[in-house]
Design a protein around this motif. Structure first.
Motif, PDB file in Angstrom:
ATOM      1  N   ASN A 112       0.945  -1.208  -0.312  1.00 36.07           N
ATOM      2  CA  ASN A 112       0.200   0.133   0.001  1.00 36.07           C
ATOM      3  C   ASN A 112       0.858   1.368   0.045  1.00 36.07           C
ATOM      4  O   ASN A 112       0.508   2.066  -0.772  1.00 36.07           O
ATOM      5  CB  ASN A 112      -0.881   0.133   1.267  1.00 36.07           C
ATOM      6  CG  ASN A 112      -2.078  -0.950   1.075  1.00 36.07           C
ATOM      7  OD1 ASN A 112      -2.465  -1.396  -0.282  1.00 36.07           O
ATOM      8  ND2 ASN A 112      -2.747  -1.357   2.127  1.00 36.07           N
ATOM      9  N   LEU A 113       1.903   1.169   0.760  1.00 30.27           N
ATOM     10  CA  LEU A 113       2.854   2.544   0.784  1.00 30.27           C
ATOM     11  C   LEU A 113       3.510   2.608  -0.617  1.00 30.27           C
ATOM     12  O   LEU A 113       3.660   3.732  -0.941  1.00 30.27           O
ATOM     13  CB  LEU A 113       3.930   2.168   1.785  1.00 30.27           C
ATOM     14  CG  LEU A 113       3.517   2.459   3.271  1.00 30.27           C
ATOM     15  CD1 LEU A 113       4.634   2.041   4.283  1.00 30.27           C
ATOM     16  CD2 LEU A 113       2.980   3.826   3.489  1.00 30.27           C
ATOM     17  N   TYR A 114       3.874   1.404  -1.193  1.00 30.94           N
ATOM     18  CA  TYR A 114       4.622   1.589  -2.553  1.00 30.94           C
ATOM     19  C   TYR A 114       3.578   2.291  -3.433  1.00 30.94           C
ATOM     20  O   TYR A 114       3.965   2.921  -4.491  1.00 30.94           O
ATOM     21  CB  TYR A 114       5.022   0.112  -2.961  1.00 30.94           C
ATOM     22  CG  TYR A 114       5.398   0.181  -4.513  1.00 30.94           C
ATOM     23  CD1 TYR A 114       6.749   0.617  -4.678  1.00 30.94           C
ATOM     24  CD2 TYR A 114       4.912  -0.503  -5.532  1.00 30.94           C
ATOM     25  CE1 TYR A 114       7.238   0.853  -5.991  1.00 30.94           C
ATOM     26  CE2 TYR A 114       4.975  -0.414  -6.714  1.00 30.94           C
ATOM     27  CZ  TYR A 114       6.410   0.308  -7.103  1.00 30.94           C
ATOM     28  OH  TYR A 114       6.681   0.385  -8.345  1.00 30.94           O
ATOM     29  N   GLN A 115       2.246   1.775  -3.427  1.00 34.08           N
ATOM     30  CA  GLN A 115       1.285   2.045  -4.495  1.00 34.08           C
ATOM     31  C   GLN A 115       0.921   3.712  -4.200  1.00 34.08           C
ATOM     32  O   GLN A 115       0.893   4.546  -5.215  1.00 34.08           O
ATOM     33  CB  GLN A 115      -0.194   1.451  -4.057  1.00 34.08           C
ATOM     34  CG  GLN A 115      -1.128   1.859  -5.294  1.00 34.08           C
ATOM     35  CD  GLN A 115      -0.648   1.327  -6.658  1.00 34.08           C
ATOM     36  OE1 GLN A 115       0.037   0.377  -6.694  1.00 34.08           O
ATOM     37  NE2 GLN A 115      -1.172   2.109  -7.570  1.00 34.08           N
ATOM     38  N   CYS A 116       1.082   4.264  -2.952  1.00 35.72           N
ATOM     39  CA  CYS A 116       0.890   5.482  -2.749  1.00 35.72           C
ATOM     40  C   CYS A 116       1.925   6.623  -3.178  1.00 35.72           C
ATOM     41  O   CYS A 116       1.826   7.390  -3.788  1.00 35.72           O
ATOM     42  CB  CYS A 116       0.618   5.901  -1.336  1.00 35.72           C
ATOM     43  SG  CYS A 116      -0.859   5.054  -0.549  1.00 35.72           S
ATOM     44  N   TRP A 117       3.145   5.962  -3.032  1.00 36.75           N
ATOM     45  CA  TRP A 117       4.269   6.528  -3.360  1.00 36.75           C
ATOM     46  C   TRP A 117       4.647   6.532  -4.913  1.00 36.75           C
ATOM     47  O   TRP A 117       4.749   7.754  -5.468  1.00 36.75           O
ATOM     48  CB  TRP A 117       5.703   5.827  -2.948  1.00 36.75           C
ATOM     49  CG  TRP A 117       7.087   6.338  -3.311  1.00 36.75           C
ATOM     50  CD1 TRP A 117       7.545   7.509  -3.136  1.00 36.75           C
ATOM     51  CD2 TRP A 117       7.543   5.902  -4.556  1.00 36.75           C
ATOM     52  NE1 TRP A 117       8.824   7.459  -3.828  1.00 36.75           N
ATOM     53  CE2 TRP A 117       8.860   6.700  -4.714  1.00 36.75           C
ATOM     54  CE3 TRP A 117       7.475   4.770  -5.417  1.00 36.75           C
ATOM     55  CZ2 TRP A 117       9.644   6.703  -5.584  1.00 36.75           C
ATOM     56  CZ3 TRP A 117       8.405   4.611  -6.532  1.00 36.75           C
ATOM     57  CH2 TRP A 117       9.634   5.507  -6.599  1.00 36.75           C
ATOM     58  N   LYS A 118       4.021   5.580  -5.488  1.00 36.30           N
ATOM     59  CA  LYS A 118       3.873   5.475  -6.956  1.00 36.30           C
ATOM     60  C   LYS A 118       3.037   6.455  -7.437  1.00 36.30           C
ATOM     61  O   LYS A 118       3.480   6.916  -8.764  1.00 36.30           O
ATOM     62  CB  LYS A 118       3.664   3.997  -7.424  1.00 36.30           C
ATOM     63  CG  LYS A 118       4.060   3.534  -9.017  1.00 36.30           C
ATOM     64  CD  LYS A 118       3.824   2.044  -9.209  1.00 36.30           C
ATOM     65  CE  LYS A 118       2.647   1.792  -9.928  1.00 36.30           C
ATOM     66  NZ  LYS A 118       2.615   0.493 -10.321  1.00 36.30           N
ATOM     67  N   GLU A 119       1.802   6.621  -7.081  1.00 39.20           N
ATOM     68  CA  GLU A 119       0.905   7.620  -7.449  1.00 39.20           C
ATOM     69  C   GLU A 119       1.225   9.021  -6.925  1.00 39.20           C
ATOM     70  O   GLU A 119       0.927   9.961  -7.882  1.00 39.20           O
ATOM     71  CB  GLU A 119      -0.557   7.453  -6.884  1.00 39.20           C
ATOM     72  CG  GLU A 119      -1.075   5.853  -7.446  1.00 39.20           C
ATOM     73  CD  GLU A 119      -2.430   5.585  -6.299  1.00 39.20           C
ATOM     74  OE1 GLU A 119      -2.746   6.372  -5.785  1.00 39.20           O
ATOM     75  OE2 GLU A 119      -2.879   4.700  -6.709  1.00 39.20           O
ATOM     76  N   THR A 120       2.145   9.186  -6.198  1.00 41.29           N
ATOM     77  CA  THR A 120       2.647  10.689  -5.800  1.00 41.29           C
ATOM     78  C   THR A 120       3.665  11.201  -6.760  1.00 41.29           C
ATOM     79  O   THR A 120       3.763  12.320  -7.114  1.00 41.29           O
ATOM     80  CB  THR A 120       3.114  10.649  -4.497  1.00 41.29           C
ATOM     81  OG1 THR A 120       2.102  10.237  -3.439  1.00 41.29           O
ATOM     82  CG2 THR A 120       3.541  11.969  -3.889  1.00 41.29           C
ATOM     83  N   TYR A 121       4.405  10.104  -7.094  1.00 42.58           N
ATOM     84  CA  TYR A 121       5.496  10.585  -7.936  1.00 42.58           C
ATOM     85  C   TYR A 121       5.653   9.805  -9.300  1.00 42.58           C
ATOM     86  O   TYR A 121       5.831   9.448 -10.253  1.00 42.58           O
ATOM     87  CB  TYR A 121       7.159  10.094  -7.402  1.00 42.58           C
ATOM     88  CG  TYR A 121       7.302  10.844  -6.039  1.00 42.58           C
ATOM     89  CD1 TYR A 121       7.748  11.847  -5.806  1.00 42.58           C
ATOM     90  CD2 TYR A 121       6.762   9.946  -4.678  1.00 42.58           C
ATOM     91  CE1 TYR A 121       7.790  12.598  -4.664  1.00 42.58           C
ATOM     92  CE2 TYR A 121       7.349  10.349  -3.473  1.00 42.58           C
ATOM     93  CZ  TYR A 121       7.587  11.803  -3.476  1.00 42.58           C
ATOM     94  OH  TYR A 121       7.539  12.392  -2.147  1.00 42.58           O
TER      95      TYR A 121
END
Length: 77
Positions: A68-77
């Motif tokens: 989930n953290l990776y997905q959020c990071w991916k969407e942010t950057y």
């Protein structure tokens, strides 16, 4: 319970989860799929001791959190 649910409960009991945790887990298909995948990846589909089973149950939570953290990071950057 559906036949597939019975199989999942048996699998979860075989890794040492208690009856309540096993039956509660199957109420969430995503959690069931993730825990089942972790059990298969660990190679303990024939069962294991309770300590190992609890570790796998915990790993599932950590794995989902990291994904989930990776997905959020991916969407942010």
């Amino acid at each position: 319970m559906a036949p597939n649910d019975d199989e999942s409960v048996k699998l979860f009991l075989s890794i040492g989860l208690d009856e309540k945790t096993a039956t509660t887990t199957i109420n969430n298909p995503k959690v069931t799929a993730n825990l089942t995948a972790v059990i298969h990846e660990a190679g303990v589909t024939n069962g294991c001791d309770r300590t190992t089973g609890n570790l796998l149950y915990t790993v599932r939570f950590v794995l989902i959190s990291v994904l989930n953290l990776y997905q959020c990071w991916k969407e942010t950057y």
